[in-house]
Design an enzyme around this catalytic site. Sequence first.
Site, PDB file in Angstrom:
ATOM      1  N   HIS A 143       0.824  -1.223   0.000  1.00 33.95           N
ATOM      2  CA  HIS A 143       0.000   0.000   0.000  1.00 33.95           C
ATOM      3  C   HIS A 143       0.859   1.275   0.000  1.00 33.95           C
ATOM      4  O   HIS A 143       0.362   2.335   0.357  1.00 33.95           O
ATOM      5  CB  HIS A 143      -0.930   0.044   1.224  1.00 33.95           C
ATOM      6  CG  HIS A 143      -2.076  -0.930   1.171  1.00 33.95           C
ATOM      7  ND1 HIS A 143      -1.945  -2.236   0.836  1.00 33.95           N
ATOM      8  CD2 HIS A 143      -3.397  -0.761   1.439  1.00 33.95           C
ATOM      9  CE1 HIS A 143      -3.115  -2.850   0.902  1.00 33.95           C
ATOM     10  NE2 HIS A 143      -4.015  -1.973   1.260  1.00 33.95           N
ATOM     11  N   GLU A 307     -13.911  -8.691   0.763  1.00 33.68           N
ATOM     12  CA  GLU A 307     -14.474  -7.344   0.540  1.00 33.68           C
ATOM     13  C   GLU A 307     -14.773  -7.122  -0.931  1.00 33.68           C
ATOM     14  O   GLU A 307     -14.502  -6.049  -1.487  1.00 33.68           O
ATOM     15  CB  GLU A 307     -13.508  -6.272   1.057  1.00 33.68           C
ATOM     16  CG  GLU A 307     -13.077  -6.491   2.499  1.00 33.68           C
ATOM     17  CD  GLU A 307     -12.244  -5.348   3.051  1.00 33.68           C
ATOM     18  OE1 GLU A 307     -12.695  -4.710   4.003  1.00 33.68           O
ATOM     19  OE2 GLU A 307     -11.151  -5.100   2.499  1.00 33.68           O
ATOM     20  N   GLU A 323     -19.340  -2.027   1.905  1.00 30.77           N
ATOM     21  CA  GLU A 323     -18.464  -1.172   2.723  1.00 30.77           C
ATOM     22  C   GLU A 323     -18.750   0.305   2.478  1.00 30.77           C
ATOM     23  O   GLU A 323     -19.004   0.725   1.346  1.00 30.77           O
ATOM     24  CB  GLU A 323     -16.992  -1.476   2.394  1.00 30.77           C
ATOM     25  CG  GLU A 323     -16.034  -0.677   3.265  1.00 30.77           C
ATOM     26  CD  GLU A 323     -14.566  -0.848   2.863  1.00 30.77           C
ATOM     27  OE1 GLU A 323     -14.238  -1.837   2.181  1.00 30.77           O
ATOM     28  OE2 GLU A 323     -13.753   0.011   3.257  1.00 30.77           O
ATOM     29  N   CYS A 325     -16.703   2.733   2.400  1.00 28.62           N
ATOM     30  CA  CYS A 325     -15.748   3.274   1.415  1.00 28.62           C
ATOM     31  C   CYS A 325     -16.157   2.919  -0.013  1.00 28.62           C
ATOM     32  O   CYS A 325     -15.870   3.679  -0.942  1.00 28.62           O
ATOM     33  CB  CYS A 325     -14.342   2.755   1.679  1.00 28.62           C
ATOM     34  SG  CYS A 325     -13.541   3.512   3.098  1.00 28.62           S
ATOM     35  N   CYS A 400     -10.604   2.942   7.650  1.00 31.29           N
ATOM     36  CA  CYS A 400     -10.643   3.655   6.370  1.00 31.29           C
ATOM     37  C   CYS A 400     -11.909   4.482   6.204  1.00 31.29           C
ATOM     38  O   CYS A 400     -11.873   5.548   5.589  1.00 31.29           O
ATOM     39  CB  CYS A 400     -10.513   2.653   5.222  1.00 31.29           C
ATOM     40  SG  CYS A 400     -11.617   1.235   5.343  1.00 31.29           S
ATOM     41  N   CYS A 401     -13.029   3.983   6.739  1.00 27.60           N
ATOM     42  CA  CYS A 401     -14.315   4.610   6.397  1.00 27.60           C
ATOM     43  C   CYS A 401     -14.559   5.967   7.049  1.00 27.60           C
ATOM     44  O   CYS A 401     -14.960   6.909   6.353  1.00 27.60           O
ATOM     45  CB  CYS A 401     -15.464   3.654   6.713  1.00 27.60           C
ATOM     46  SG  CYS A 401     -15.360   2.041   5.912  1.00 27.60           S
TER      47      CYS A 401
HETATM   48 ZN   LIG Z   1     -13.626   1.711   4.459  1.00 28.20          ZN
END
Ligand SMILES: [Zn+2]
Length: 643
Positions: A143, A307, A323, A325, A400-401
């Site tokens: 990443h 995911e 999700e 995101c 992350c969200c």
């Molecule tokens: Zn997320």
Amino acid sequence: MTAHEIHGPVVPTEQARSVFRPLPASAVRLAPDGLLGRWQARNADATLPHCVEQLGTYGNLANLRRVTGDAEGEFAGMWFADTDVHKTLEAAFWELGRSGTASPFVTDTAGLLEKAQDPDGYLDSYFQAGHRDKQWTELHTSHEMYTAGHLIQAAVAAARSAPQHPAAQQVLAVARRFADLLVQRYGRSAEVDGHPEIETALAELYRVTGHRPYLDLAARFVDNRGHGVLGEGRFGPRYLQDHEPVRQATEVTGHVVRQLYLLAGAVDVAVETGDTELLAAAERLWDSALDSRTYLTGGQGSRHRDEAFGDPYELPPDRSYAETCAAIGNFQLAWRLLLATGKVKYADEMERVLYNGIAGSTALDGTAFFYSNPLHLRTGHDGSHEDAPSQRLAWYSCACCPPNLARLMASLHTYAVTGDADGLQLHLYGSATVTAGGRTVQVATAYPWDGRITVSISDSGTEPWTLALRVPGWCTGSGLTVNGEAVPAEAPDGYLRVTRAWHGGDRVELDLPMPARLVTAHPHVDAVRGAAALVRGPLVYCVEQADLPTAGPLAGAVLEDLELDPAAPPAVAPSDGGLTPVALRVPVRVRADTSPAPLYRDVTGPPPRPAATATVTAVPYFLWANREPGAMRVWIPLAAPEA
Ligand SMILES: [Zn+2]
């Protein structure tokens, strides 16, 4: 784009292929009493400060201070934990542009990033303090460029929101050093990062700086993918969209957020380079998601394990991953495609996912969030794991969200209206003031609770211009008046257009009828076959256990006992001053007392207990789980005709 203007996310250059043009960010102000304006204010007052606080609590900022020698201890959180800092910083810069308010977080973080950056431009606290030997060696999972991408997006927000602010200039310089390193290192490479994001970030950085090598590298990364360069990894090349070049792909696959971010980058590159083949691929893949792999809420992803998008029509409501995101990615991709093509379907999707999939992720107070967004929470659900909790959580081990929500909401006003020399185009309806090109209009509406939208012209030049108003795909029978007189309301491309020399005081009223409706799914969505969902206007509704009466025919009933009566339509209920301004009253049949029934029985056996009838309340899906914990469902079986 003049020096004093501030701008939002996604600003195609003058040369770019773009049917609609975003307005400067300062052109649109959402009214604080409208729903969109309230969401944006809540983000500024609650969500954004909450994210900043959590970055301290969970060690994300300390990770960077370990690099600068100002903190000790172990690295905390996911190896890409820097991205939570970058996304929160991006949100803080959009907020600075919107409100003029710069929090100390902005200045402190800009200084911290500058201090933590390596002399060559590298910046990733996980690798800098403890994993130097792994730097650039595991692109399929590291990443590193995903993290760089979010840093660059924070810098893009800084440059567009507050170009004169010292912290903004500092962050832009940091991001450019990292981007320059990427150009130097990967400008002739066949490699690519396992998690897309760098593509759209570099294209946007090109738009801010005019530096062509950033766009060229973005284009290279889009085309590097799809040749098996990332290896098998844990879930295989399809998970990474590395099984087939995006230009040739015919359907979305794999990890949803990766796929959507990749397509966002592909659209950015396509419109800036005039690459019609690439734009067509993005449109084709978007269609494949919408045709068979998108929930009624606009959520995407039915596989928890990876995911990922599921198979076509694999959309189980109780196991929807959807999700947050991914919903944001869907919104951001649809915005890019709307600008590029002018097709109303993309604005329709922005509306659907905003009011349902995105809005439903955040608690009323703005400080708790869903990561996965189910459409059915079963009675007896085990919500003990953050993979599928029964209630929103304040933060996640992979967080992350929440910062993603913060950056979207801080820039929400920039997605509502576009404009050019021909006029203004209204895409998302909310009370607002729009000032652009010598024109000022006021939009007043109680949308989405009511379908009446009033546009008052308060200032206009002398030349005729066109006001374009989106008619949502869910709407039939829209009506339009100008100064009280009906005008023909045909919208062959989804936009009603009125062209005239406008005068101050002119008033346009758009009426979008919003009856409560029952919708059903394509029969191949087996998981909800024979069921229907309640919708009104852009809102999906749901029934919660909290709304089932505890006395009368529903005493002891659970949500799974309910059946909808197809012959008895739901009714719109006036506000009772509670959770929602508009509830639905829904006639149902109840087959309670099924507990003694065996799990399976012969179809020729005695029929189930006859149903009692009752009426239940349904509330907007986006407001679910704001009362006591309990079951919820969107899809409800349709009752068979009584023999
Ligand atoms: Zn997320």
